[in-house]
Design a protein around this motif. Structure first.
Motif, mmCIF file in Angstrom:
data_model
loop_
_atom_site.group_PDB
_atom_site.id
_atom_site.type_symbol
_atom_site.label_atom_id
_atom_site.label_comp_id
_atom_site.label_asym_id
_atom_site.label_seq_id
_atom_site.Cartn_x
_atom_site.Cartn_y
_atom_site.Cartn_z
ATOM 1 N N UNK A 1 -60.767 71.763 -7.067
ATOM 2 C CA UNK A 1 -60.854 70.536 -7.865
ATOM 3 C C UNK A 1 -60.978 69.363 -6.881
ATOM 4 N N UNK A 2 -60.617 68.155 -7.281
ATOM 5 C CA UNK A 2 -60.619 67.039 -6.333
ATOM 6 C C UNK A 2 -59.348 67.180 -5.505
ATOM 7 N N UNK B 1 -61.128 53.215 -11.567
ATOM 8 C CA UNK B 1 -59.953 52.870 -12.369
ATOM 9 C C UNK B 1 -59.961 51.372 -12.609
ATOM 10 N N UNK C 1 -70.989 62.732 -9.491
ATOM 11 C CA UNK C 1 -70.785 63.835 -8.549
ATOM 12 C C UNK C 1 -72.123 64.213 -7.938
ATOM 13 N N UNK D 1 -58.667 62.220 -1.746
ATOM 14 C CA UNK D 1 -59.080 60.930 -2.292
ATOM 15 C C UNK D 1 -59.091 59.891 -1.174
ATOM 16 N N UNK D 2 -60.022 58.949 -1.276
ATOM 17 C CA UNK D 2 -59.973 57.792 -0.398
ATOM 18 C C UNK D 2 -58.951 56.790 -0.918
ATOM 19 N N UNK D 3 -58.838 55.667 -0.238
ATOM 20 C CA UNK D 3 -57.864 54.650 -0.632
ATOM 21 C C UNK D 3 -58.410 53.716 -1.706
ATOM 22 N N UNK E 1 -63.955 59.391 -14.342
ATOM 23 C CA UNK E 1 -64.934 60.024 -13.466
ATOM 24 C C UNK E 1 -66.270 59.320 -13.616
ATOM 25 N N UNK F 1 -55.738 50.475 -16.276
ATOM 26 C CA UNK F 1 -56.281 51.568 -17.104
ATOM 27 C C UNK F 1 -56.193 52.906 -16.388
ATOM 28 N N UNK F 2 -56.679 53.941 -17.053
ATOM 29 C CA UNK F 2 -56.653 55.276 -16.488
ATOM 30 C C UNK F 2 -57.845 55.580 -15.595
ATOM 31 N N UNK F 3 -57.873 56.810 -15.119
ATOM 32 C CA UNK F 3 -58.952 57.247 -14.243
ATOM 33 C C UNK F 3 -60.201 57.571 -15.061
ATOM 34 N N UNK G 1 -64.823 58.217 -8.530
ATOM 35 C CA UNK G 1 -63.936 58.038 -9.677
ATOM 36 C C UNK G 1 -63.485 56.592 -9.663
ATOM 37 N N UNK H 1 -62.918 55.033 -6.216
ATOM 38 C CA UNK H 1 -62.436 56.007 -5.260
ATOM 39 C C UNK H 1 -63.541 57.019 -4.929
#
Lengths: 106, 118
Positions: free
Chosen positions: B104-105, B39, B50, B108-110, B47, B43-45, B37, B97
């Motif tokens: 769901x997810x 960003x 997968x 998350x990584x950093x 996807x 801005x927003x996330x 994912x 990320x």
């Protein structure tokens, strides 16, 4: 592609307020909807999965509801730590996030 | 402790390539779908991609914005997932990320920053 629309984009509220954020899907996603909280410079924090199930360790003041195309995230009593941006995500077909709702201090 | 650690970000010129990696620990990696994912700044996330698990033939999915340019892969023997990014554009500039899919997810990584600029 399934599009996700969140409203409002920004929400001004006070500590103790009940807050509701809406997420609409462009087509039926059953209950394959998740919610995340994100603070500046941090990775998102999972809150809700399958529309209404609370992720482990998440406060019970967060709740989710809905199915099909309309969903809501509710914070029952807003706390100082809750001021953040919230995202919905559908994961029925591929995946897509909403554009986000920023909850700011009134 | 369940953990995802991304690496491989950096500055790359438009048209260039970059490979991101994500090292997983603290859980049975082979049992989980894995996602990327991103960003963009301010801005927003979004996807990105997968990959499923072995019993589902490691099926891959991509956002329309990256399909044909990005390739996700995984190595269950090394508990790692990668994202090969080719033909990079300025609009690919973002924090990327790595994310585990369970309920769901749920992890998350950093994040690792990718900047595409000349």
């Amino acid at each position: 592609d399934i599009q996700m629309t969140q409203s409002p984009s920004t929400l001004s509220a006070s500590v103790g307020d009940r807050v509701t954020i809406t997420c609409r899907a462009s087509q039926n996603i059953d209950i394959w909807l998740a919610w995340y909280q994100q603070k500046p410079g941090k990775a998102p924090k999972p809150l809700i999965y399958r529309a209404s199930s609370l992720q482990s360790g998440v406060s019970s003041r967060f709740s989710g509801s809905g199915s099909g195309t309309e969903f809501t995230l509710t914070i029952s009593s807003l706390q100082p730590d809750d001021f953040a941006t919230y995202y919905c995500q559908q994961y029925k077909s591929y995946s897509m996030f909403g554009q986000g709702t920023k909850v700011e201090i009134k | 402790e369940v953990q995802l650690v991304e690496s491989g970000g950096g500055l790359v010129q438009p048209g260039g390539s970059l490979r991101l990696s994500c090292a997983a620990s603290g859980f049975i990696f082979s049992d989980h779908y894995m996602n990327w994912v991103r960003q963009a700044p301010g801005k927003g996330l979004e996807w990105v991609s997968r990959i499923t698990i072995k019993v589902q033939s490691y099926t891959t999915e991509y956002a329309a914005s990256v399909k044909g340019r990005f390739t996700i892969s995984r190595d269950d023997s090394k508990n790692s997932v990668s994202l090969q990014m080719n033909s990079l554009k300025t609009e690919d500039t973002a924090v990327y990320y790595c994310a585990r899919e369970g309920s769901a997810i749920d992890v998350w990584g950093q994040g690792t920053m990718v900047t595409v600029a000349s």
